[in-house]
Design a protein around this motif. Structure first.
Motif, PDB file in Angstrom:
ATOM      1  N   ALA A   1       0.942  -1.107  -0.053  1.00 52.44           N
ATOM      2  CA  ALA A   1       0.015   0.004  -0.100  1.00 52.44           C
ATOM      3  C   ALA A   1       0.734   1.327   0.118  1.00 52.44           C
ATOM      4  CB  ALA A   1      -0.804  -0.071   1.150  1.00 52.44           C
ATOM      5  N   VAL A   2       0.383   2.253  -0.688  1.00 51.42           N
ATOM      6  CA  VAL A   2       0.973   3.523  -0.704  1.00 51.42           C
ATOM      7  C   VAL A   2       0.244   4.495   0.386  1.00 51.42           C
ATOM      8  CG1 VAL A   2       1.854   5.625  -1.905  1.00 51.42           C
ATOM      9  CG2 VAL A   2       1.797   3.485  -2.938  1.00 51.42           C
ATOM     10  N   VAL A   3       1.013   4.750   1.699  1.00 54.76           N
ATOM     11  CA  VAL A   3       0.420   5.620   2.640  1.00 54.76           C
ATOM     12  C   VAL A   3       1.309   6.826   2.810  1.00 54.76           C
ATOM     13  CG1 VAL A   3       0.042   5.496   5.353  1.00 54.76           C
ATOM     14  CG2 VAL A   3      -0.028   3.452   3.855  1.00 54.76           C
ATOM     15  N   GLU A   4       0.338   7.947   2.879  1.00 51.56           N
ATOM     16  CA  GLU A   4       0.917   9.247   3.141  1.00 51.56           C
ATOM     17  C   GLU A   4       1.984   9.181   4.381  1.00 51.56           C
ATOM     18  OE1 GLU A   4      -2.260  11.880   4.407  1.00 51.56           O
ATOM     19  OE2 GLU A   4      -1.234  13.549   4.310  1.00 51.56           O
ATOM     20  N   GLY A   5       3.166   9.798   4.080  1.00 50.04           N
ATOM     21  CA  GLY A   5       4.366   9.957   5.133  1.00 50.04           C
ATOM     22  C   GLY A   5       5.023   8.630   5.542  1.00 50.04           C
ATOM     23  N   LEU A   6       4.539   7.691   4.840  1.00 53.88           N
ATOM     24  CA  LEU A   6       5.063   6.500   5.085  1.00 53.88           C
ATOM     25  C   LEU A   6       5.758   5.866   3.635  1.00 53.88           C
ATOM     26  CD1 LEU A   6       2.781   4.384   7.620  1.00 53.88           C
ATOM     27  CD2 LEU A   6       4.982   5.878   8.216  1.00 53.88           C
ATOM     28  N   GLY A   7       5.178   6.253   2.636  1.00 55.24           N
ATOM     29  CA  GLY A   7       5.679   5.682   1.532  1.00 55.24           C
ATOM     30  C   GLY A   7       5.158   4.184   1.214  1.00 55.24           C
ATOM     31  N   GLU A   8       5.866   3.286   0.729  1.00 52.41           N
ATOM     32  CA  GLU A   8       5.240   2.050   0.596  1.00 52.41           C
ATOM     33  C   GLU A   8       5.131   1.124   1.880  1.00 52.41           C
ATOM     34  OE1 GLU A   8       7.370   0.330  -2.986  1.00 52.41           O
ATOM     35  OE2 GLU A   8       5.644   1.246  -4.073  1.00 52.41           O
ATOM     36  N   VAL A   9       4.208   0.507   2.165  1.00 51.44           N
ATOM     37  CA  VAL A   9       4.372  -0.411   3.255  1.00 51.44           C
ATOM     38  C   VAL A   9       3.724  -1.867   2.541  1.00 51.44           C
ATOM     39  CG1 VAL A   9       2.852  -1.095   5.307  1.00 51.44           C
ATOM     40  CG2 VAL A   9       3.300   1.372   4.657  1.00 51.44           C
ATOM     41  N   SER A  10       4.642  -2.874   3.041  1.00 48.86           N
ATOM     42  CA  SER A  10       4.190  -4.053   2.538  1.00 48.86           C
ATOM     43  C   SER A  10       3.474  -5.014   3.396  1.00 48.86           C
ATOM     44  CB  SER A  10       5.360  -4.831   1.841  1.00 48.86           C
ATOM     45  OG  SER A  10       6.164  -5.474   2.859  1.00 48.86           O
ATOM     46  N   PHE A  11       2.352  -5.933   3.348  1.00 50.71           N
ATOM     47  CA  PHE A  11       1.795  -6.521   4.154  1.00 50.71           C
ATOM     48  C   PHE A  11       1.490  -7.887   3.678  1.00 50.71           C
ATOM     49  CE2 PHE A  11      -1.067  -4.447   1.428  1.00 50.71           C
ATOM     50  CZ  PHE A  11      -1.721  -5.086   0.873  1.00 50.71           C
ATOM     51  N   LYS A  12       1.411  -9.057   4.637  1.00 50.86           N
ATOM     52  CA  LYS A  12       0.853 -10.325   4.448  1.00 50.86           C
ATOM     53  C   LYS A  12      -0.688 -10.291   4.295  1.00 50.86           C
ATOM     54  CE  LYS A  12       4.744 -12.361   6.573  1.00 50.86           C
ATOM     55  NZ  LYS A  12       5.294 -12.819   7.779  1.00 50.86           N
ATOM     56  N   ARG A  13      -1.362  -9.730   5.295  1.00 47.15           N
ATOM     57  CA  ARG A  13      -2.580  -9.400   5.467  1.00 47.15           C
ATOM     58  C   ARG A  13      -3.285  -8.195   5.440  1.00 47.15           C
ATOM     59  NH1 ARG A  13      -5.457 -14.093   6.313  1.00 47.15           N
ATOM     60  NH2 ARG A  13      -7.223 -12.817   5.914  1.00 47.15           N
ATOM     61  N   LEU A  14      -4.509  -7.800   4.869  1.00 43.93           N
ATOM     62  CA  LEU A  14      -4.870  -6.478   4.800  1.00 43.93           C
ATOM     63  C   LEU A  14      -6.624  -6.590   5.533  1.00 43.93           C
ATOM     64  CD1 LEU A  14      -4.250  -3.474   4.006  1.00 43.93           C
ATOM     65  CD2 LEU A  14      -5.255  -4.295   1.922  1.00 43.93           C
ATOM     66  N   VAL A  15      -6.395  -5.729   6.579  1.00 43.15           N
ATOM     67  CA  VAL A  15      -7.679  -5.404   7.093  1.00 43.15           C
ATOM     68  C   VAL A  15      -8.004  -4.149   6.790  1.00 43.15           C
ATOM     69  CG1 VAL A  15      -8.935  -5.100   9.479  1.00 43.15           C
ATOM     70  CG2 VAL A  15      -7.039  -6.734   9.170  1.00 43.15           C
ATOM     71  N   ASN A  16      -9.262  -3.840   6.339  1.00 44.29           N
ATOM     72  CA  ASN A  16      -9.945  -2.643   6.020  1.00 44.29           C
ATOM     73  C   ASN A  16     -11.177  -2.056   6.613  1.00 44.29           C
ATOM     74  OD1 ASN A  16     -10.684  -0.290   4.327  1.00 44.29           O
ATOM     75  ND2 ASN A  16     -12.565  -1.396   3.737  1.00 44.29           N
ATOM     76  N   THR A  17     -10.978  -0.902   7.520  1.00 40.77           N
ATOM     77  CA  THR A  17     -12.177  -0.438   7.971  1.00 40.77           C
ATOM     78  C   THR A  17     -12.511   0.854   7.379  1.00 40.77           C
ATOM     79  OG1 THR A  17     -10.909   1.101   9.687  1.00 40.77           O
ATOM     80  CG2 THR A  17     -11.209  -1.382  10.129  1.00 40.77           C
ATOM     81  N   ILE A  18     -11.935   1.458   6.395  1.00 38.03           N
ATOM     82  CA  ILE A  18     -12.251   2.801   5.926  1.00 38.03           C
ATOM     83  C   ILE A  18     -13.436   2.532   4.966  1.00 38.03           C
ATOM     84  CG2 ILE A  18      -9.893   3.408   5.701  1.00 38.03           C
ATOM     85  CD1 ILE A  18     -10.282   3.548   2.803  1.00 38.03           C
ATOM     86  N   PRO A  19     -14.349   3.359   4.704  1.00 38.75           N
ATOM     87  CA  PRO A  19     -15.547   3.056   4.119  1.00 38.75           C
ATOM     88  C   PRO A  19     -15.608   2.542   2.615  1.00 38.75           C
ATOM     89  CG  PRO A  19     -15.717   5.462   4.758  1.00 38.75           C
ATOM     90  CD  PRO A  19     -14.279   4.922   5.038  1.00 38.75           C
ATOM     91  N   LEU A  20     -16.233   1.266   2.611  1.00 43.03           N
ATOM     92  CA  LEU A  20     -16.046   0.411   1.484  1.00 43.03           C
ATOM     93  C   LEU A  20     -15.793   1.116   0.132  1.00 43.03           C
ATOM     94  CD1 LEU A  20     -15.471  -2.665   1.223  1.00 43.03           C
ATOM     95  CD2 LEU A  20     -18.292  -2.963   0.921  1.00 43.03           C
ATOM     96  N   PRO A  21     -16.622   1.917  -0.291  1.00 39.15           N
ATOM     97  CA  PRO A  21     -16.646   2.611  -1.478  1.00 39.15           C
ATOM     98  C   PRO A  21     -15.048   3.184  -1.883  1.00 39.15           C
ATOM     99  CG  PRO A  21     -18.437   3.051  -0.634  1.00 39.15           C
ATOM    100  CD  PRO A  21     -17.818   2.516   0.448  1.00 39.15           C
ATOM    101  N   ASP A  22     -14.612   3.682  -0.735  1.00 38.35           N
ATOM    102  CA  ASP A  22     -13.405   4.809  -0.691  1.00 38.35           C
ATOM    103  C   ASP A  22     -12.375   3.247  -1.079  1.00 38.35           C
ATOM    104  OD1 ASP A  22     -14.775   6.740  -0.241  1.00 38.35           O
ATOM    105  OD2 ASP A  22     -13.976   7.210   1.824  1.00 38.35           O
ATOM    106  N   PHE A  23     -12.469   2.229  -0.295  1.00 37.43           N
ATOM    107  CA  PHE A  23     -11.433   1.241  -0.378  1.00 37.43           C
ATOM    108  C   PHE A  23     -11.541   0.707  -1.759  1.00 37.43           C
ATOM    109  CE2 PHE A  23     -10.251  -3.195  -0.443  1.00 37.43           C
ATOM    110  CZ  PHE A  23      -8.967  -3.006   0.152  1.00 37.43           C
ATOM    111  N   VAL A  24     -12.695   0.426  -2.525  1.00 37.17           N
ATOM    112  CA  VAL A  24     -12.492   0.054  -3.790  1.00 37.17           C
ATOM    113  C   VAL A  24     -11.982   0.795  -4.577  1.00 37.17           C
ATOM    114  CG1 VAL A  24     -14.081  -0.825  -5.740  1.00 37.17           C
ATOM    115  CG2 VAL A  24     -14.549  -1.618  -3.109  1.00 37.17           C
ATOM    116  N   ASP A  25     -12.255   2.267  -4.534  1.00 32.86           N
ATOM    117  CA  ASP A  25     -11.723   3.110  -5.163  1.00 32.86           C
ATOM    118  C   ASP A  25     -10.125   3.241  -5.313  1.00 32.86           C
ATOM    119  OD1 ASP A  25     -14.131   3.848  -6.256  1.00 32.86           O
ATOM    120  OD2 ASP A  25     -14.120   5.586  -4.825  1.00 32.86           O
TER     121      ASP A  25
END
Ligand SMILES: Cc1cc2nc3c(=O)[nH]c(=O)nc-3n(C[C@H](O)[C@H](O)[C@H](O)COP(=O)(O)OP(=O)(O)OC[C@H]3O[C@@H](n4cnc5c(N)ncnc54)[C@H](O)[C@@H]3O)c2cc1C
Length: 456
Positions: free
Chosen positions: A242-266
């Motif tokens: 994921a590209v994250v403001e202030g952190l740059g690229e963050v790699s992950f094994k698993r992802l948990v989304n809690t932001i509004p689903l339409p925003d996540f899909v975008d």
């Protein structure tokens, strides 16, 4: 590149609870990224001019024993219990909540309308409803035309902002009390003794507003485990970066989304055109929440519902009655709520004037009242709209995310009408699924999803 076993998007209660339970139950690294400067999300609090304003009323309704233990442990001595003092204001009078079980005090013809209509539906119910009826037809069948016309339909039109023939009943189970005929009669005679609904009592922090709960979670997490001011900007589900403001690229094994689903899909890719089309069918409304500080203790009530169209708000609450620390001594803190379909242009100056005028007309504000402060706290994604397109569209999106190893949880990640306790439990269940632990015994929650491989 920053690395985390589990990357958690959003530092509201769902994200914080997931991180807390991952720490408590396993040995995986997790990182929460939150776009705002502080945690809490919709359950946050803003301080201004000696007042503490939540995003409208945020009260703790604790029904699940495990969640209750955790929340009370997190808050320690910083919590108080309250018996609900909530009312409906219509026809110029206050009646206790819920309307359908407390019509005593309304004009006689209204009481007659409500009670006679209700008794007719009990004794002559008419043809049965389809398996998935509209909210409108369900109300008429469940409560009859009087209660529907005087409260259920106008109130819910103001809240949901769509024709109620297009709204399903999937959300209402625990939110709309259904009294018996005897209880409706008792309520019409002024003899109602029963307190109805999931929120007849509640708890609330003594100090710090509802923010105190999120802050208590944060205090139990590891230093650096939550990064604020860090909006996720792009998510590559294939490379798991994921590209994250202030952190740059963050790699992950698993992802948990809690932001509004339409925003996540975008923000996420690759996702199929069917998933994107399903995202286009999700509807929600924005809650416009105006908060006022008044130089007078304006009310002894907790909150009041306003079904009538002549008031521009659907609910008004008094947060100095949740905690005296929410307002300076002798002052009153009012929150006022109006809803609009997401994306509709709203002139806040006009809405504010209409709200102030409405508050004066119903007697909450008096001429000569001195306003000490005011603060708009709009909730862009307030209520997920349960129209008939929601369930199939949601199923398609969540199935695609599961195939990509994404958990999407919380009120807006799972795209549902839920409250804080459930959100905290969502985080616990998610952590358990990620760790392959299964649902806690006796929780009645579904076991972990076989499509999602646990981290261990
Ligand atoms: C008007 C209203 C009244 C309510 N009243 C009550 C009540 O009285 N009692 C009760 O129990 N519940 C109540 N709730 C429900 C309660 O607010 C929610 O259940 C709970 O707060 C949801 O938490 P969450 O973590 O799922 O979502 P959120 O709190 O929305 O958390 C999501 C987080 O993601 C962050 N985010 C968004 N986009 C990004 C991005 N791109 N990058 C990084 N972070 C991002 C947000 O800033 C937010 O902090 C109410 C809700 C509303 C709307």
């Amino acid at each position: 590149m920053t690395k985390a076993d589990v990357l958690i998007l959003g530092g509201g209660l769902a994200g914080l609870s997931t991180a807390y339970h991952l720490n408590a139950l396993g040995r995986v690294s997790s990182l929460v990224v939150e776009k705002n400067p502080s945690v809490g999300g919709t359950a946050g609090t803003v301080a201004q001019d000696g007042f503490l304003f939540d995003y409208t009323g945020h009260l703790l309704h604790l029904h699940d024993e495990r969640a209750k233990r955790l929340i009370l442990d997190l808050l320690g001595r910083n919590v108080a219990s309250h018996r609900r003092r909530s009312f409906i204001y219509s026809h110029g009078v206050h009646t206790p909540y819920p309307f359908q079980a407390n019509t005593f005090g309304l004009p006689e013809r209204v009481v007659e309308d409500c009670v006679a209509g209700f008794l007719r539906t009990v004794h002559r119910p008419g043809p049965s409803l389809p398996a998935n009826p509209s909210f409108e037809s369900w109300c008429l069948r469940q409560f009859g035309p009087g209660i529907s016309r005087h409260f259920m339909l106008p109130y819910n039109r103001k809240l949901w902002r769509l024709p109620l023939s297009k709204l399903t009943t999937e959300w209402q189970g625990r939110f709309v009390p259904r009294p018996s005929a005897a209880e409706v009669l008792c309520g019409a005679l002024g003899a109602q003794k029963k307190a109805f609904g999931y929120n007849s009592s509640f708890r609330y922090p003594r100090r710090g507003g509802i923010q105190a709960l999120s802050d208590a979670f944060l205090a139990r997490l590891r230093p650096g485990q939550v990064q604020v001011g860090c909006a996720v900007q792009k998510i590559d589900l294939r490379q798991r970066v994921a590209v994250v403001e202030g952190l740059g690229e963050v790699s992950f094994k698993r992802l948990v989304n809690t932001i509004p689903l339409p925003d996540f899909v975008d923000l996420a890719w690759p996702l199929s055109s069917e998933v994107r089309a399903a995202r286009g069918r999700l509807r929600w409304n924005t809650v416009y929440n105006l908060n006022l500080g008044v130089a007078r203790d304006v009310s002894d009530k907790h909150w009041v519902y306003f079904p009538e169209a002549r008031y521009p708000f659907y609910r008004v609450g008094f947060s100095h009655n949740f905690s005296r620390a929410n307002a300076p001594a002798g002052a009153g803190a009012i929150y006022i709520e109006a809803a609009r379909p997401a994306g509709e242009a709203v002139d806040l100056v006009r809405l504010e004037n209409a709200m102030l005028d409405g508050l004066r007309r119903c007697g909450i504000l008096r001429s000569g009242d001195r306003l000490l402060t005011k603060l708009w706290l709009p909730i862009r994604c307030g209520y997920v709209v349960y129209d008939f397109a929601r369930t199939p569209a949601l199923a398609r999106i969540l199935a695609a995310l599961r195939r990509r190893g994404v958990e999407s949880i919380g009120r807006y990640g799972a795209w549902k009408y839920s409250f804080m306790e459930e959100t905290i439990l969502d985080g616990e269940r998610c952590a358990r699924r990620l760790l392959g632990l299964g649902a806690p015994a006796g929780s009645g929650a579904p076991g972990w999803d076989a499509e999602l491989r646990p981290l261990r």
